[in-house]
Design an enzyme around this catalytic site. Structure first.
Site, PDB file in Angstrom:
ATOM      1  N   GLY A   2      -7.352  36.021  85.681  1.00  0.00           N
ATOM      2  CA  GLY A   2      -8.100  37.136  86.263  1.00  0.00           C
ATOM      3  C   GLY A   2      -8.996  37.869  85.285  1.00  0.00           C
ATOM      4  O   GLY A   2      -9.466  38.964  85.558  1.00  0.00           O
TER       5      GLY A   2
ATOM      6  N   GLY B  68     -11.904  36.693  84.150  1.00  0.00           N
ATOM      7  CA  GLY B  68     -13.313  36.315  84.274  1.00  0.00           C
ATOM      8  C   GLY B  68     -13.731  35.279  83.248  1.00  0.00           C
ATOM      9  O   GLY B  68     -14.915  35.131  82.960  1.00  0.00           O
TER      10      GLY B  68
ATOM     11  N   SER C 252     -10.656  30.532  84.500  1.00  0.00           N
ATOM     12  CA  SER C 252      -9.432  29.733  84.537  1.00  0.00           C
ATOM     13  C   SER C 252      -9.459  28.763  85.720  1.00  0.00           C
ATOM     14  O   SER C 252      -8.981  27.629  85.605  1.00  0.00           O
ATOM     15  CB  SER C 252      -8.195  30.630  84.607  1.00  0.00           C
ATOM     16  OG  SER C 252      -8.288  31.548  85.670  1.00  0.00           O
TER      17      SER C 252
ATOM     18  N   GLU D 247     -14.270  24.595  94.767  1.00  0.00           N
ATOM     19  CA  GLU D 247     -14.227  26.070  94.703  1.00  0.00           C
ATOM     20  C   GLU D 247     -14.858  26.689  95.956  1.00  0.00           C
ATOM     21  O   GLU D 247     -14.315  27.614  96.553  1.00  0.00           O
ATOM     22  CB  GLU D 247     -14.973  26.544  93.455  1.00  0.00           C
ATOM     23  CG  GLU D 247     -14.845  28.016  93.174  1.00  0.00           C
ATOM     24  CD  GLU D 247     -13.584  28.387  92.405  1.00  0.00           C
ATOM     25  OE1 GLU D 247     -12.973  29.396  92.779  1.00  0.00           O
ATOM     26  OE2 GLU D 247     -13.212  27.698  91.443  1.00  0.00           O
TER      27      GLU D 247
ATOM     28  N   ASP E 188     -19.918  27.938  85.717  1.00  0.00           N
ATOM     29  CA  ASP E 188     -18.581  27.859  85.125  1.00  0.00           C
ATOM     30  C   ASP E 188     -18.136  26.415  84.945  1.00  0.00           C
ATOM     31  O   ASP E 188     -17.707  26.004  83.864  1.00  0.00           O
ATOM     32  CB  ASP E 188     -17.567  28.601  86.000  1.00  0.00           C
ATOM     33  CG  ASP E 188     -17.860  30.090  86.079  1.00  0.00           C
ATOM     34  OD1 ASP E 188     -18.791  30.543  85.397  1.00  0.00           O
ATOM     35  OD2 ASP E 188     -17.162  30.789  86.829  1.00  0.00           O
TER      36      ASP E 188
ATOM     37  N   TYR F   3     -21.430  42.264  94.051  1.00  0.00           N
ATOM     38  CA  TYR F   3     -22.145  41.015  93.764  1.00  0.00           C
ATOM     39  C   TYR F   3     -23.035  40.651  94.963  1.00  0.00           C
ATOM     40  O   TYR F   3     -24.226  40.392  94.815  1.00  0.00           O
ATOM     41  CB  TYR F   3     -21.119  39.903  93.490  1.00  0.00           C
ATOM     42  CG  TYR F   3     -21.705  38.549  93.218  1.00  0.00           C
ATOM     43  CD1 TYR F   3     -22.005  38.148  91.919  1.00  0.00           C
ATOM     44  CD2 TYR F   3     -21.945  37.645  94.250  1.00  0.00           C
ATOM     45  CE1 TYR F   3     -22.525  36.896  91.657  1.00  0.00           C
ATOM     46  CE2 TYR F   3     -22.470  36.393  94.002  1.00  0.00           C
ATOM     47  CZ  TYR F   3     -22.765  36.018  92.711  1.00  0.00           C
ATOM     48  OH  TYR F   3     -23.298  34.771  92.462  1.00  0.00           O
TER      49      TYR F   3
END
Length: 388
Positions: free
Chosen positions: A120, A122, A125, A158, A170, A220
């Site tokens: 958590g 950022g 993970s 994801e 990422d 966001y």
């Protein structure tokens, strides 16, 4: 660490692991909130990440175990897999589902995961777990995917299996990362350049605010919408597909088209930040960490004042860092509203910096941050085939 993991695998499964894989986490060095505006980002792989040990079994079962979570799961090899609540093993199951959907025949596998990325924080993970699983399955079952295929596959997991609307940065960074190199990546075209980033006497300090990030997702989406408004206004005179198709000079000549003051601020950050990434790449290539540090501070200030995604926790870290002569630069990294900041700190002063920034932060915020030291590491790969 490697030997300990092999011992744990042996304890769990009463046999040796055949293979060990590692996929790192990532930080974005500069270029924040511009990936969805057709711009450049500059992530790098870090030396924290996810380890995966595997061994085939004859039972036709995927066994998921982790040293980080008590939840474990056994899933029969089948044609279709479903997400199960919010469990950690959804990430590898999603990867297996994607391989199966692509027509690959998989067989039973015993797996042990261990991650030293703070959950958590950022630091990606989830991308790290997805990519290490995809890389391992591709290797074990000779599926024939390229590294870029694996990146796209992990992003699809994801987005479509886990249900998180993330971009590709990422997964790309944890797969393509290179030691002592930052990746200047165009998130739209996936063209990238590996920029020499020898930190010399410095290390990368990663400072986790330890603040729950409740605002990040709603804000966001709000910023994405504001950028779309800015783009639509500029498109009345300019033939562009993204805000980052223009530089700061062209923007200045056309900014009058954006009549909403808040939307104007958002666009200004995006376009100037994109230019900063190019300047940062040049500074790193010239081994000019002083200049790179100034650009980090400028990026943070813009995220605080123009894009308004920082917050008192992240600002406190940047504020202290500016007063420390052993820090070249610092900024928030990631979506904001908590999560992490990064700082370039003289290697031999890291412990002193860690203590001082923690004290300053705790006094002002009321609880401690977590401070880690990292170098720029390699992307996903096979670690070993044996304990020794």
């Amino acid at each position: 660490m490697k030997n300990t993991l092999h011992q744990e695998f042996n304890k769990l499964y009463n046999k040796e692991a055949d293979n060990a894989y590692f996929s790192p986490g990532r930080v974005n060095l500069i270029g924040e909130h511009i990936d969805y505006n057709g711009g450049l980002v500059m992530p790098c792989a870090i030396t924290f990440g996810t380890y995966l040990l595997t061994s085939p079994n004859e039972d036709g079962v995927f066994r998921f175990r982790s040293l980080n979570f008590s939840e474990k799961q056994d899933v029969p090899v089948q044609q279709h897999y479903e997400k199960e609540g919010d469990n950690w093993f959804n990430f590898p199951i999603g990867v297996i589902e994607h391989f199966t959907r692509d027509g690959h025949e998989l067989k039973g596998l015993d797996m042990l995961f261990y991650g030293d990325i703070p959950i958590g924080s950022g630091l990606s993970s989830s991308a790290s777990i997805e990519v290490v699983t995809a890389y391992a399955l591709n290797d074990i079952f000779n599926a024939g995917y390229s590294k870029l295929d694996l990146v796209k596959l992990a992003k699809s997991v994801e987005n479509n299996f886990i249900g998180v609307n993330c971009g590709i940065m990422d997964q790309f960074a944890v797969a393509f990362g290179e030691k002592n190199k930052a990746l200047m990546l165009n998130c739209d075209t996936l063209d990238y350049q590996a920029v020499d980033s020898n930190l010399g006497d410095y290390v990368l300090a990663i400072i986790n605010t330890n603040k729950p990030r409740k605002l990040a997702e709603s804000k966001y989406n709000e910023r994405v919408q504001e950028c779309a408004q800015a783009l639509a206004a500029l498109q009345t005179e300019l033939k562009i597909n993204y805000l980052c198709d223009i530089d700061a000079d062209i923007f200045k000549k056309h900014e009058h088209l954006i009549t909403d003051a808040v939307v104007l601020k958002r666009a200004k950050h995006v376009i100037e930040e994109n230019d900063r990434v190019k300047l940062a790449a040049a500074a790193l290539a010239n081994n000019d960490l002083t200049e790179f540090g100034k650009l980090m501070y400028a990026s943070h200030n813009s995220l605080r004042d123009q894009y308004e995604v920082s917050g008192i926790e992240l600002d406190t870290i940047a504020e202290y860092s500016k007063t420390d002569p052993n820090v070249a630069g610092a900024r928030m990294t990631g979506a904001g509203f908590g999560g992490c900041a990064i700082a370039l700190v003289k290697r031999d002063s890291f412990d002193a910096y860690s203590q001082a920034v923690s004290d300053y932060y705790t006094q002002k915020i009321g609880y401690e941050p977590s401070v880690y030291s990292s170098l720029i590491g390699n992307g996903v790969g096979l670690l070993s085939v044996a304990v020794n």
